[in-house]
Design a protein around this motif. Structure first.
Motif, PDB file in Angstrom:
ATOM      1  N   PRO A   4       0.954  -1.225   0.142  1.00 33.05           N
ATOM      2  CA  PRO A   4      -0.429  -0.241   0.042  1.00 33.05           C
ATOM      3  C   PRO A   4       0.810   1.281  -0.313  1.00 33.05           C
ATOM      4  N   ARG A  59      -4.837   9.980  -8.636  1.00 36.85           N
ATOM      5  CA  ARG A  59      -3.559   8.756  -7.961  1.00 36.85           C
ATOM      6  C   ARG A  59      -2.991   8.171  -9.016  1.00 36.85           C
ATOM      7  N   SER A  82       0.623   6.051  -5.126  1.00 35.40           N
ATOM      8  CA  SER A  82      -0.651   5.991  -3.885  1.00 35.40           C
ATOM      9  C   SER A  82      -1.769   4.152  -3.496  1.00 35.40           C
ATOM     10  N   LYS A 112      -4.199   1.989  -3.043  1.00 37.13           N
ATOM     11  CA  LYS A 112      -4.399   1.045  -2.159  1.00 37.13           C
ATOM     12  C   LYS A 112      -5.262  -0.050  -1.880  1.00 37.13           C
ATOM     13  N   GLU A 166      -7.665  -1.269  -2.643  1.00 32.10           N
ATOM     14  CA  GLU A 166      -8.874  -2.010  -2.458  1.00 32.10           C
ATOM     15  C   GLU A 166      -8.419  -1.613  -4.311  1.00 32.10           C
ATOM     16  N   ASP A 167      -6.871  -1.121  -4.345  1.00 32.62           N
ATOM     17  CA  ASP A 167      -7.302  -1.472  -6.375  1.00 32.62           C
ATOM     18  C   ASP A 167      -6.980  -2.857  -6.478  1.00 32.62           C
TER      19      ASP A 167
END
Length: 122
Positions: free
Chosen positions: A14, A67, A85, A87, A89-90
């Motif tokens: 992350p 991002r 950046s 996350k 959830e990406d």
């Protein structure tokens, strides 16, 4: 017909960054669009970012604005997705896509590649 060849992807922590590259060949025109979509298991494929008019115009999903950056080499059907950046959830399968006849937002894309996995985890 349009052929798409993607490279990049992989695993990152992350906050890290990754870059995806896609080369399109076949019946592409200045009005054609290139884009990136993603899909997680159990959910439908969603649009991430698109670019058209030889890179002059871009469109992003709200979840990645600020991002991710999509770009296209001028005069070439090569598109990039710089992801920063990142996350958790990406995490998803990412697909390169083409809309040979043009697009409206994330609509009009009919060609997709086989996808590459992007995993964000600590």
């Amino acid at each position: 017909q349009v052929q798409l060849v993607q490279s990049g992807g992989g695993s990152v922590q992350p906050g890290g960054s990754l870059k995806l590259t896609c080369v399109a060949s076949g019946h592409m025109y200045r009005s054609s669009c290139l884009g990136w979509f993603r899909q997680i298991p159990g959910k439908g494929r969603e649009g991430v970012a698109t670019v058209y008019a030889d890179g002059d115009y871009t469109h992003y999903d709200d979840s990645v604005k600020g991002r991710f950056t999509i770009s296209q080499e001028k005069g070439k059907n090569t598109v990039y997705l710089q992801m920063t950046s990142l996350k958790v959830e990406d995490t998803a399968m990412y697909y390169c896509a083409a809309a040979a006849q043009g697009c409206y937002g994330f609509r009009g894309f009919t060609f997709f590649d086989q996808g590459t996995q992007v995993t964000v985890s600590s």
